[in-house]
Design a protein around this motif. Sequence first.
Motif, PDB file in Angstrom:
ATOM      1  N   ALA A 228      78.519  -6.276  89.288  1.00 50.26           N
ATOM      2  CA  ALA A 228      79.133  -6.197  90.384  1.00 50.26           C
ATOM      3  C   ALA A 228      78.854  -4.954  90.282  1.00 50.26           C
ATOM      4  O   ALA A 228      78.015  -4.897  91.963  1.00 50.26           O
ATOM      5  CB  ALA A 228      80.917  -6.549  90.732  1.00 50.26           C
ATOM      6  N   GLU A 229      78.996  -4.148  89.581  1.00 50.53           N
ATOM      7  CA  GLU A 229      78.614  -2.114  89.963  1.00 50.53           C
ATOM      8  C   GLU A 229      77.281  -2.563  90.513  1.00 50.53           C
ATOM      9  O   GLU A 229      77.002  -1.902  91.250  1.00 50.53           O
ATOM     10  CB  GLU A 229      79.147  -1.677  89.499  1.00 50.53           C
ATOM     11  N   GLN A 230      76.317  -3.110  89.528  1.00 50.71           N
ATOM     12  CA  GLN A 230      74.628  -3.320  89.806  1.00 50.71           C
ATOM     13  C   GLN A 230      74.198  -3.922  90.540  1.00 50.71           C
ATOM     14  O   GLN A 230      73.629  -3.550  91.559  1.00 50.71           O
ATOM     15  CB  GLN A 230      73.943  -3.886  88.337  1.00 50.71           C
ATOM     16  N   ALA A 231      75.311  -5.275  91.262  1.00 48.24           N
ATOM     17  CA  ALA A 231      74.179  -5.907  92.452  1.00 48.24           C
ATOM     18  C   ALA A 231      74.686  -4.431  93.871  1.00 48.24           C
ATOM     19  O   ALA A 231      73.560  -5.371  94.203  1.00 48.24           O
ATOM     20  CB  ALA A 231      75.559  -7.279  92.499  1.00 48.24           C
ATOM     21  N   ALA A 232      75.591  -4.096  93.134  1.00 46.35           N
ATOM     22  CA  ALA A 232      76.517  -3.310  94.635  1.00 46.35           C
ATOM     23  C   ALA A 232      75.455  -2.060  94.416  1.00 46.35           C
ATOM     24  O   ALA A 232      74.196  -1.800  96.241  1.00 46.35           O
ATOM     25  CB  ALA A 232      77.740  -3.036  94.933  1.00 46.35           C
ATOM     26  N   ALA A 233      75.531  -1.717  93.690  1.00 41.89           N
ATOM     27  CA  ALA A 233      74.030  -0.483  93.909  1.00 41.89           C
ATOM     28  C   ALA A 233      72.617  -0.443  93.725  1.00 41.89           C
ATOM     29  O   ALA A 233      71.941  -0.013  93.995  1.00 41.89           O
ATOM     30  CB  ALA A 233      73.568   0.230  91.914  1.00 41.89           C
ATOM     31  N   ARG A 234      71.958  -2.244  93.167  1.00 40.69           N
ATOM     32  CA  ARG A 234      70.903  -3.453  93.607  1.00 40.69           C
ATOM     33  C   ARG A 234      70.524  -2.880  94.996  1.00 40.69           C
ATOM     34  O   ARG A 234      69.469  -2.025  95.865  1.00 40.69           O
ATOM     35  CB  ARG A 234      70.678  -4.412  92.981  1.00 40.69           C
ATOM     36  N   GLN A 235      72.140  -3.425  95.787  1.00 42.55           N
ATOM     37  CA  GLN A 235      71.384  -3.490  97.391  1.00 42.55           C
ATOM     38  C   GLN A 235      71.317  -1.844  98.248  1.00 42.55           C
ATOM     39  O   GLN A 235      69.997  -1.872  99.273  1.00 42.55           O
ATOM     40  CB  GLN A 235      72.612  -3.952  98.274  1.00 42.55           C
ATOM     41  N   VAL A 236      71.492  -1.068  97.731  1.00 42.95           N
ATOM     42  CA  VAL A 236      71.808   0.365  97.842  1.00 42.95           C
ATOM     43  C   VAL A 236      70.489   0.735  97.620  1.00 42.95           C
ATOM     44  O   VAL A 236      69.517   2.142  99.041  1.00 42.95           O
ATOM     45  CB  VAL A 236      72.957   1.358  97.745  1.00 42.95           C
ATOM     46  N   TRP A 237      69.607   0.740  96.947  1.00 44.06           N
ATOM     47  CA  TRP A 237      68.422   0.842  95.890  1.00 44.06           C
ATOM     48  C   TRP A 237      67.665   0.325  97.096  1.00 44.06           C
ATOM     49  O   TRP A 237      67.158   0.980  97.075  1.00 44.06           O
ATOM     50  CB  TRP A 237      68.951   0.732  94.694  1.00 44.06           C
ATOM     51  N   LEU A 238      67.595  -1.046  96.869  1.00 45.08           N
ATOM     52  CA  LEU A 238      66.922  -1.233  97.872  1.00 45.08           C
ATOM     53  C   LEU A 238      66.324  -1.127  99.891  1.00 45.08           C
ATOM     54  O   LEU A 238      65.615  -0.774  99.642  1.00 45.08           O
ATOM     55  CB  LEU A 238      66.690  -2.482  98.010  1.00 45.08           C
ATOM     56  N   GLN A 239      67.768  -0.435  99.978  1.00 41.43           N
ATOM     57  CA  GLN A 239      67.550   0.260 101.248  1.00 41.43           C
ATOM     58  C   GLN A 239      67.308   1.151 101.194  1.00 41.43           C
ATOM     59  O   GLN A 239      66.453   2.091 101.999  1.00 41.43           O
ATOM     60  CB  GLN A 239      69.460   0.399 101.699  1.00 41.43           C
ATOM     61  N   LEU A 240      67.681   2.708 100.047  1.00 43.39           N
ATOM     62  CA  LEU A 240      66.573   4.074  99.800  1.00 43.39           C
ATOM     63  C   LEU A 240      65.305   3.381  99.666  1.00 43.39           C
ATOM     64  O   LEU A 240      64.220   4.178 100.392  1.00 43.39           O
ATOM     65  CB  LEU A 240      67.955   4.435  98.982  1.00 43.39           C
ATOM     66  N   LYS A 241      64.755   1.983  99.521  1.00 40.64           N
ATOM     67  CA  LYS A 241      63.257   2.348  99.207  1.00 40.64           C
ATOM     68  C   LYS A 241      62.802   2.311 100.477  1.00 40.64           C
ATOM     69  O   LYS A 241      61.456   2.535 100.119  1.00 40.64           O
ATOM     70  CB  LYS A 241      63.077   0.872  97.918  1.00 40.64           C
ATOM     71  N   GLN A 242      62.954   1.399 101.405  1.00 42.11           N
ATOM     72  CA  GLN A 242      62.988   1.205 102.687  1.00 42.11           C
ATOM     73  C   GLN A 242      63.155   2.062 103.655  1.00 42.11           C
ATOM     74  O   GLN A 242      62.510   2.014 104.394  1.00 42.11           O
ATOM     75  CB  GLN A 242      62.831  -0.317 102.703  1.00 42.11           C
ATOM     76  N   ALA A 243      63.980   3.001 103.015  1.00 44.38           N
ATOM     77  CA  ALA A 243      64.154   3.813 104.146  1.00 44.38           C
ATOM     78  C   ALA A 243      62.974   5.500 104.445  1.00 44.38           C
ATOM     79  O   ALA A 243      62.592   4.952 103.292  1.00 44.38           O
ATOM     80  CB  ALA A 243      65.262   5.073 103.226  1.00 44.38           C
ATOM     81  N   PRO A 244      62.740   5.892 105.352  1.00 45.52           N
ATOM     82  CA  PRO A 244      61.470   7.242 105.351  1.00 45.52           C
ATOM     83  C   PRO A 244      61.414   7.938 103.931  1.00 45.52           C
ATOM     84  O   PRO A 244      62.348   7.744 103.531  1.00 45.52           O
ATOM     85  CB  PRO A 244      62.243   7.756 106.358  1.00 45.52           C
ATOM     86  N   ALA A 245      60.420   8.041 104.301  1.00 45.35           N
ATOM     87  CA  ALA A 245      60.496   9.218 102.487  1.00 45.35           C
ATOM     88  C   ALA A 245      61.046   9.944 102.348  1.00 45.35           C
ATOM     89  O   ALA A 245      61.442  11.008 101.464  1.00 45.35           O
ATOM     90  CB  ALA A 245      58.502   9.896 102.889  1.00 45.35           C
ATOM     91  N   GLU A 246      61.638  10.981 103.691  1.00 45.51           N
ATOM     92  CA  GLU A 246      62.848  12.043 103.679  1.00 45.51           C
ATOM     93  C   GLU A 246      63.883  12.132 102.823  1.00 45.51           C
ATOM     94  O   GLU A 246      64.227  12.532 102.759  1.00 45.51           O
ATOM     95  CB  GLU A 246      62.905  12.700 104.873  1.00 45.51           C
ATOM     96  N   GLY A 247      63.804  10.158 102.642  1.00 41.64           N
ATOM     97  CA  GLY A 247      65.388   9.740 101.862  1.00 41.64           C
ATOM     98  C   GLY A 247      66.861  10.482 102.444  1.00 41.64           C
ATOM     99  O   GLY A 247      67.905  10.673 101.946  1.00 41.64           O
TER     100      GLY A 247
END
Length: 251
Positions: A228-247
């Motif tokens: 469950a933790e990995q599933a939640a972390a994956r969602q956030v990680w994918l959001q961060l990957k799509q965010a602007p370069a400045e993070g």
Amino acid sequence: MQESSQTLNPDLSAACSQVEKQLAYHFNNRQLLMSALTHRSYVYEHQQEHSFDNERLEFLGDAVLGLVIGDALFQENDRLPEGQLSRLRAAIVCEPTLARAAAAINLGSCLRFGKGEGLHGGAAKPSNLSNAMEAIFAAVYLDGGYPAARRVVLQIMSPYYQEALTGDLVYDYKTSLLEYRQAHPEQPGFRFLPTEQIGPMHDCEFVVKLFQGEDCLATGRGRSKKQAEQAAARQVWLQLKQAPAEGSQAN
């Protein structure tokens, strides 16, 4: 490596042909390929055939795969430091990636198992798929030498090689978030909060929320708290990957 000289039956011959087509490689010694496709459970149940399983080939294939991928990373990424090269190679040659590669060429349908392993989903187990993929790389190496093995490895692993270079080949999303946090110390930290456990103990589903500071960024579900933790972390990680370069902070 000595192999049985038994004649392949039509089904086994068809399986070999299917694998050869996916590899774009024709074996001079098909017994090497048959050994690569044979799980030890099959050998145990068919001792009269004097077959060989794929475990020794798996050992050699691991080395062949590591050399080919390591060489490609070294030659094509001359600005990357040793630590980053090692992490990239580890992501490419690990069991989950190899299992994906095997599934992509439908390798599971060509493997030989004993009855028990076959009935219990042996053809879909990541460990069996990963081991067979490594064994096939070794079989190509023994049959055609390093140039042939290098070509086959790079052909099969190319999609995952590219994913690794772009940062998309991730399995441990919690660690990736930790690394992101270390690179952005000005942002609030991440924390996981278990919220629910649904169903009976023998068949339950865990629900975990992932916070950054006071903001809930994602909810993950899994058969264990870790999943469950990995599933939640994956969602956030994918959001961060799509965010602007400045993070900027994920929403």
